[in-house]
Design a protein around this motif. Structure first.
Motif, PDB file in Angstrom:
ATOM      1  N   PHE A  12       0.846  -1.199   0.000  1.00 20.66           N
ATOM      2  CA  PHE A  12       0.000   0.000   0.000  1.00 20.66           C
ATOM      3  C   PHE A  12       0.882   1.249   0.000  1.00 20.66           C
ATOM      4  CE2 PHE A  12      -2.267   3.427   2.178  1.00 20.66           C
ATOM      5  CZ  PHE A  12      -3.461   3.463   1.473  1.00 20.66           C
ATOM      6  N   GLY A  13       1.894   1.271   0.861  1.00 25.17           N
ATOM      7  CA  GLY A  13       2.783   2.430   0.936  1.00 25.17           C
ATOM      8  C   GLY A  13       3.526   2.679  -0.365  1.00 25.17           C
ATOM      9  N   LEU A  14       3.955   1.612  -1.023  1.00 25.64           N
ATOM     10  CA  LEU A  14       4.662   1.764  -2.296  1.00 25.64           C
ATOM     11  C   LEU A  14       3.730   2.296  -3.386  1.00 25.64           C
ATOM     12  CD1 LEU A  14       6.851  -1.494  -2.322  1.00 25.64           C
ATOM     13  CD2 LEU A  14       7.648   0.860  -2.056  1.00 25.64           C
ATOM     14  N   LYS A  15       2.471   1.827  -3.375  1.00 30.71           N
ATOM     15  CA  LYS A  15       1.506   2.333  -4.362  1.00 30.71           C
ATOM     16  C   LYS A  15       1.267   3.832  -4.163  1.00 30.71           C
ATOM     17  CE  LYS A  15      -2.167  -0.205  -5.363  1.00 30.71           C
ATOM     18  NZ  LYS A  15      -3.347  -1.075  -5.169  1.00 30.71           N
ATOM     19  N   SER A  39       5.017  13.625   8.534  1.00 24.21           N
ATOM     20  CA  SER A  39       5.594  12.457   9.211  1.00 24.21           C
ATOM     21  C   SER A  39       4.669  11.246   9.115  1.00 24.21           C
ATOM     22  CB  SER A  39       5.876  12.775  10.680  1.00 24.21           C
ATOM     23  OG  SER A  39       4.691  13.129  11.360  1.00 24.21           O
ATOM     24  N   TYR A  40       3.339  11.483   9.237  1.00 29.37           N
ATOM     25  CA  TYR A  40       2.384  10.380   9.151  1.00 29.37           C
ATOM     26  C   TYR A  40       2.375   9.789   7.746  1.00 29.37           C
ATOM     27  CZ  TYR A  40      -2.023   7.795   9.448  1.00 29.37           C
ATOM     28  OH  TYR A  40      -2.969   6.803   9.425  1.00 29.37           O
ATOM     29  N   LEU A  41       2.376  10.646   6.736  1.00 24.31           N
ATOM     30  CA  LEU A  41       2.385  10.167   5.348  1.00 24.31           C
ATOM     31  C   LEU A  41       3.685   9.421   5.044  1.00 24.31           C
ATOM     32  CD1 LEU A  41       0.808  13.289   3.620  1.00 24.31           C
ATOM     33  CD2 LEU A  41      -0.230  11.019   3.825  1.00 24.31           C
ATOM     34  N   ASN A  42       4.764   9.877   5.638  1.00 21.47           N
ATOM     35  CA  ASN A  42       6.044   9.205   5.450  1.00 21.47           C
ATOM     36  C   ASN A  42       6.015   7.788   6.038  1.00 21.47           C
ATOM     37  OD1 ASN A  42       8.764   9.092   4.627  1.00 21.47           O
ATOM     38  ND2 ASN A  42       9.474   9.643   6.657  1.00 21.47           N
ATOM     39  N   GLU A  43       5.374   7.653   7.198  1.00 19.46           N
ATOM     40  CA  GLU A  43       5.230   6.336   7.820  1.00 19.46           C
ATOM     41  C   GLU A  43       4.389   5.407   6.957  1.00 19.46           C
ATOM     42  OE1 GLU A  43       6.216   5.527  11.706  1.00 19.46           O
ATOM     43  OE2 GLU A  43       7.667   6.423  10.327  1.00 19.46           O
ATOM     44  N   ILE A  44       3.365   5.969   6.310  1.00 18.12           N
ATOM     45  CA  ILE A  44       2.514   5.175   5.417  1.00 18.12           C
ATOM     46  C   ILE A  44       3.337   4.666   4.238  1.00 18.12           C
ATOM     47  CG2 ILE A  44       0.596   5.301   3.767  1.00 18.12           C
ATOM     48  CD1 ILE A  44      -0.798   7.205   5.742  1.00 18.12           C
TER      49      ILE A  44
END
Length: 500
Positions: A12-15, A39-44
């Motif tokens: 999911f994060g790679l997509k 930071s949250y989007l980076n964690e995703i």
């Protein structure tokens, strides 16, 4: 963290990352449009977090894709090899955490160039399927790399063994009597130990011991020597004192379930050897031995017999202390088995510290150099057995110079009859790179009694024409020469052709 499986979070994060980059959005712009922190989007994107449904909807809207498409199990063409790799256990089961590596980071690197790396990943998976590569092969390879990374010395296990000897008031003398360790297991850890407990099970006669956890019962093979019995007791102490929960219940690893089991088996072995061969006095014994100006095989064996150690235990301890206390970090350990009937030699254990040294196991079905002392001593042992001479253990030192290189090793080999298979023999070899450190530490290095021989990796790769020990034709050398001649002829006919 979401209950999603790790591979689902990563995919999911790679997509999300690929779609964001395709739209040319920076993290700051992406954060502003989704209403989430950078930071949250980076964690995703790193696969560490999976957003809740309302946040998934906001991300999908910003990326111009439907929520169903974003959350579907379909990774997309570019990420298909990565998804296959993640779901295959090929990568998931590797103990990356031991080396300080995050799985998500590995996948991110792979996914950064999916078109180029994808074919490579697919090839690896195809090879693993076609050649039936088993997970345990990766486990043992990872363990060997882990041991090599730490020079096979672990201070925490040494300290635990030392604390154990103090807490339970171990006797100062060695070897340790098996009865002392037996009473320790029974009194403090609730074991029920049955000598000869395996004898009634014909299928288990090749095992040394079996632990039955729900009864805390340890069944022993009645053929064990006192040293082997003490070693098994030491391993059981290790499982309890080091709190190693994932473990094999058989004395050797027959069927591997996970890497933790392989690692814990190695830790238990280390702990047991450390109990039976205390570090400080062993180092002192070696210092005295290395100060000798002449090689003395009997004096070398006397150190092993002082602790009533098996050759494997003795060499295990050598690989622990030589790098740490003598500065001899460039070394290798090999254990060979020899089936005299078929005259087949096989490496079943090996360790290389500092770098991969010339003598090592290979899966090329080639013939190991018979000039290696590891093999020549096994041949001599078999000849003695054929003559009716009973030989318990024999030892020999050799200086091995590798053809075509500047490398030379002091190799010390012990050969013995196989156990529990009497129809085979076993040798263990310690190889020390001849360098300034070795010349300083080992005073007998230049003893004329130590044979110096030119050796190679395998017969197939050896150019020597007068080798009496050759077991196979130099096919690899011949192919290389044929190719060299082809290249030379091409160059003579077409200028520039044939240049490497």
């Amino acid at each position: 963290m979401s209950g999603k499986a790790q591979y689902q979070r990563i995919i999911f994060g790679l997509k999300v990352k690929q779609l964001r980059q395709a739209k040319g959005l920076s993290f700051a712009e992406f954060a502003e449009q989704t209403g989430m922190s950078v930071s949250y989007l980076n964690e995703i994107e790193k696969g560490k977090k999976y957003p809740k449904e309302d946040k998934v909807q906001a991300i999908a809207g910003t990326l111009g894709i439907s929520q169903a498409e974003l959350t579907s199990g379909e990774p997309g063409k570019a990420l298909e090899p990565v998804a296959e790799l993640l779901q295959s256990n090929f990568l998931n089961e590797l103990p990356l955490d031991l080396f300080g590596i995050e799985l998500a980071k590995v996948v991110e690197i792979i996914a950064s160039a999916p078109a180029r790396v994808g074919a490579f990943i697919s090839t690896l998976l195809e090879i693993s399927r076609n050649y039936a590569l088993k997970e345990e092969n990766f486990y043992f390879s990872a363990l060997r790399s882990y041991l090599e990374l730490h020079n096979n010395y672990f201070e925490e296990i040494e300290n635990a063994a030392s604390d154990c000897t103090k807490k339970y008031k171990f006797p100062d003398d060695r070897p340790l009597p098996p009865d002392f360790l037996r009473q320790l297991l029974e009194k403090h850890f609730g074991y029920k130990i049955i000598t000869g407990g395996l004898d009634e099970y014909s299928e288990l006669q090749n095992l040394r011991a079996l632990y039955i956890p729900h009864e805390k019962k340890l069944l022993l093979n009645s053929k064990l020597t006192p040293t082997q019995t003490s070693f098994q007791f030491g391993k059981e102490l290790a499982f309890n004192i080091l709190n190693l929960r994932e473990r094999a219940y058989t004395s050797s690893l027959l069927r591997v379930r996970n890497f933790e089991e392989v690692l814990n088996h190695s830790k238990a072995t280390y702990f047991s050897v450390a109990l039976l061969i205390p570090k400080d006095r062993f180092v002192a014994d070696l210092q005295a031995f290395f100060q000798r100006t002449n090689w003395d095989g009997e004096a070398f064996l006397a150190i092993m017999k002082k602790y009533e150690a098996t050759p494997e235990m003795f060499y295990h301890r050598l690989t622990n202390v030589l790098p740490q206390f003598f500065g001899l970090k460039k070394l290798f350990f090999l254990r060979f088995t020899h089936e005299p009937i078929s005259d087949a030699f096989e490496v079943d254990k090996e360790l290389h510290l500092s770098n991969r040294h010339h003598p090592h196991g290979n899966g090329l079905l080639e013939h190991y150099c018979r000039r290696w002392v590891a093999l020549s001593l096994l041949k001599d042992l078999h000849a003695m057995q054929q003559e009716g001479k009973f030989m318990d253990t024999i030892v020999r030192a050799q200086r091995s110079r590798y053809i075509g290189t500047d490398d030379e090793y002091l190799s010390i080999t012990i050969a013995r009859r196989g156990y529990p298979a009497p129809n085979r023999n076993v040798s263990v070899t310690l190889g020390l790179l001849v360098n300034a450190e070795l010349r300083e530490k080992v005073k007998f290095l230049n003893d004329p009694a130590i044979q110096i021989r030119e050796v190679n990796q395998t017969c197939e790769r050896c150019p020597l024409t007068d080798c009496l020990e050759r077991a196979a034709a130099p096919t690899v050398v011949q192919k290389r020469e044929k190719m060299r001649q082809i290249q030379h002829r091409l160059k003579s006919l077409i200028p520039g052709e044939g240049d490497a």
